[in-house]
Design an enzyme around this catalytic site. Structure first.
Site, short mmCIF file in Angstrom:
data_model
loop_
_atom_site.label_atom_id
_atom_site.label_comp_id
_atom_site.label_asym_id
_atom_site.label_seq_id
_atom_site.Cartn_x
_atom_site.Cartn_y
_atom_site.Cartn_z
N TYR A 144 0.87 -1.18 0.00
CA TYR A 144 0.00 0.00 0.00
C TYR A 144 0.90 1.23 0.00
O TYR A 144 1.85 1.31 0.78
CB TYR A 144 -0.88 -0.01 1.26
CG TYR A 144 -1.78 1.21 1.39
CD1 TYR A 144 -2.84 1.42 0.52
CD2 TYR A 144 -1.57 2.15 2.40
CE1 TYR A 144 -3.67 2.53 0.64
CE2 TYR A 144 -2.40 3.26 2.53
CZ TYR A 144 -3.44 3.44 1.66
OH TYR A 144 -4.26 4.54 1.78
N ASP A 239 9.36 2.75 -0.57
CA ASP A 239 8.36 3.44 0.24
C ASP A 239 8.62 3.08 1.69
O ASP A 239 8.27 1.99 2.16
CB ASP A 239 6.95 3.01 -0.20
CG ASP A 239 5.88 3.70 0.62
OD1 ASP A 239 6.22 4.39 1.61
OD2 ASP A 239 4.69 3.55 0.28
N LYS A 267 4.82 9.50 8.57
CA LYS A 267 4.58 8.99 9.92
C LYS A 267 5.57 9.56 10.95
O LYS A 267 5.33 10.63 11.49
CB LYS A 267 4.56 7.47 9.92
CG LYS A 267 3.43 6.93 9.00
CD LYS A 267 3.13 5.49 9.20
CE LYS A 267 2.20 4.93 8.14
NZ LYS A 267 0.80 4.89 8.48
N1 PMP Z 1 3.01 4.19 2.22
C1 PMP Z 1 2.97 3.29 3.20
C2 PMP Z 1 3.97 2.17 3.21
C3 PMP Z 1 2.00 3.37 4.19
O1 PMP Z 1 1.97 2.44 5.15
C4 PMP Z 1 1.08 4.44 4.16
C5 PMP Z 1 -0.01 4.60 5.21
N2 PMP Z 1 -0.16 3.64 6.14
C6 PMP Z 1 1.17 5.37 3.12
C7 PMP Z 1 2.15 5.23 2.17
C8 PMP Z 1 0.22 6.52 3.04
O2 PMP Z 1 0.47 7.44 4.03
P1 PMP Z 1 -0.68 8.47 4.48
O3 PMP Z 1 -1.75 7.67 5.13
O4 PMP Z 1 0.03 9.42 5.39
O5 PMP Z 1 -1.16 9.14 3.24
#
Ligand code: PMP
Length: 427
Positions: A144, A239, A267
């Site tokens: 994701y 990511d 985060k």
């Molecule tokens: N990339 C990863 C690996 C994530 O785990 C997340 C959210 N859990 C995101 C992108 C998206 O981040 P956000 O919810 O701050 O948009």
């Protein structure tokens, strides 16, 4: 001031907010029932509006690595806020943040701040496309990357929990440019490269996938991606929104010894405020506006209050040598869980302070294997643990997080609760 209980608040929320929540996983659809509402949180504990105290293993989905509401971060936020909330003009925190990120993550030569992980991955993919002048992107099933149009294909996290890994509202012309491949499958990756020679702008992945539970890259897999990208002029994007500053100062790339071209972060660098970032090779980053042709911008990007929160959290992590302590806590948690699940058809996976208990005998190395988990038993276990004061993520397809505020007593209590909750779940 709270005047209603969780049930009343949720009933009211359902009248005004789609599904009653501002992010789908919060609705508890993966486990049934209704979400609780939080009155306040401190350290490793959450206090609900119903007066229940919970040991929290969600940690606001990763950012709360020092625990909730650490004194240092609260003080930094108050100090910065007292000098102004947002300027839309450069402020000194932005430079310090960029320097701090570069010091911790050596593959990052230049970095730009955004406001969420989604913005970070969206911008990184656009930049990779602008840099390579190619359109196609390879992603992995179950990974994701936020709710970016071209990346909501076979996605993980809430999209997976709610049965919509391929979202409606995304033109097939966008999705057609996304090639999805199973994680840990070298032959499938080689085949995808061979079938799209000279057309792949980027490979994007969670180096440690944690949005379909938690599984690890097998030896050689990340190395293969690195070499295929290098050979074909494809931008390798790690990511690390979840793993960045969590698994080590330099994230998963430090642990596995792989140098990606671009990295996305989020985060932890926001300390609980809305922050993301993307950075990497200077020759790629210099394609961004105003120096280059790839447009990317943000009214609140580099916001002083958010920068102050994130910088304070990062500095405290470094000063306390937080990662070895997190590993110690992770180890303790693992010992407790392994004792609780001994002889049962369950699989516990952990790296540092991230973990997942799959309701499946295993092995779990990819999305297909993760999906074999018994989600009904997981739901029963989840509710039994919650009833006993332990809050795990409300989905089989999410990772758990430890923080520096968790204590050996929290972990021992969790082990005791798990034993009871597994019995209730019929395991
Ligand atoms: N990339 C990863 C690996 C994530 O785990 C997340 C959210 N859990 C995101 C992108 C998206 O981040 P956000 O919810 O701050 O948009």
């Amino acid at each position: 001031m709270v005047t209603q209980n969780s049930h009343e608040l949720f009933t009211e929320a359902l009248r005004h907010i789609p599904g009653g929540v501002n992010s789908p996983v919060r609705a508890f659809r993966g486990v049934g029932g209704e979400p609780f509402f939080v009155a306040e949180a401190e350290g490793s504990h959450i206090l609900t509006v119903d007066g229940e105290e919970l040991i929290d293993y969600v940690g606001t989905w990763g950012p709360a690595i020092l625990g909730h509401a650490p004194d240092s971060v609260i003080a930094a936020v108050c100090g910065a806020a007292s000098r102004g909330l947002s300027f839309g003009i450069p402020n000194p925190y932005e430079v310090e943040m960029a320097r701090t990120i570069k010091d911790l993550v050596p593959s990052i030569e230049k970095v730009r701040m955004v406001n969420s992980g989604t913005e970070a991955t969206m911008s990184a993919v656009r930049l990779a496309r602008g840099f390579t002048k190619r359109d196609k992107v390879i992603k992995f099933e179950g990974c994701y990357h936020g709710h970016v149009d071209s990346l909501l294909v076979k996605a993980g996290s809430g999209a997976l929990t709610h049965g919509t890994p391929d979202s409606a509202g995304i033109p097939s012309a966008f999705a057609d440019l996304t090639i999805t491949v199973p994680f840990n499958d070298p032959a499938a990756v080689r085949q995808a490269f061979a079938a799209n020679k000279g057309e792949i702008a980027a490979v994007i992945l969670e180096p440690v996938p944690a949005n379909a539970g938690l599984y690890l890259p097998e030896p050689g897999f990340l190395e293969l991606l690195r070499s295929l990208c290098t050979e074909s002029g494809t931008v390798l994007i790690f990511d690390e929104v979840m793993t960045g500053f969590r698994l080590s100062p330099g994230g998963a790339q430090e642990i596995y010894g792989i140098v990606p071209d671009l990295t996305t972060l989020g985060k932890i660098i926001g300390g609980g405020l809305p922050v993301g970032a993307f950075g990497g090779r200077a020759d790629i980053m210099d394609h961004l506006s105003p120096d280059g042709p790839v447009y990317q911008a943000g009214t609140l990007s580099g916001n002083p209050v958010a920068m102050a929160a994130g910088l304070t959290q990062l500095n405290e992590l470094v000063a306390r040598g937080g990662w070895s302590e997190l590993e110690r806590l992770g180890n303790l948690m693992e010992e407790g869980v392994r004792e609780a699940i001994a002889g049962k058809p369950l699989t516990f996976q952990r790296i540092g302070s991230m973990f997942c208990l799959y309701f499946h005998p295993g092995p779990v190395r990819n999305l297909a294997e993760a999906k074999l988990a018994d989600r009904e038993k997981f739901a029963r276990f989840f509710h039994a643990a919650l009833d006993r004061g332990v809050y795990f993520a409300p989905s089989q397809f999410e990772a758990g997080f430890l923080s520096l505020a968790h204590t050996p007593e929290d972990i021992e209590e969790t082990r005791r609760v798990m034993v009871e909750a597994l019995a209730v779940a019929g395991i």
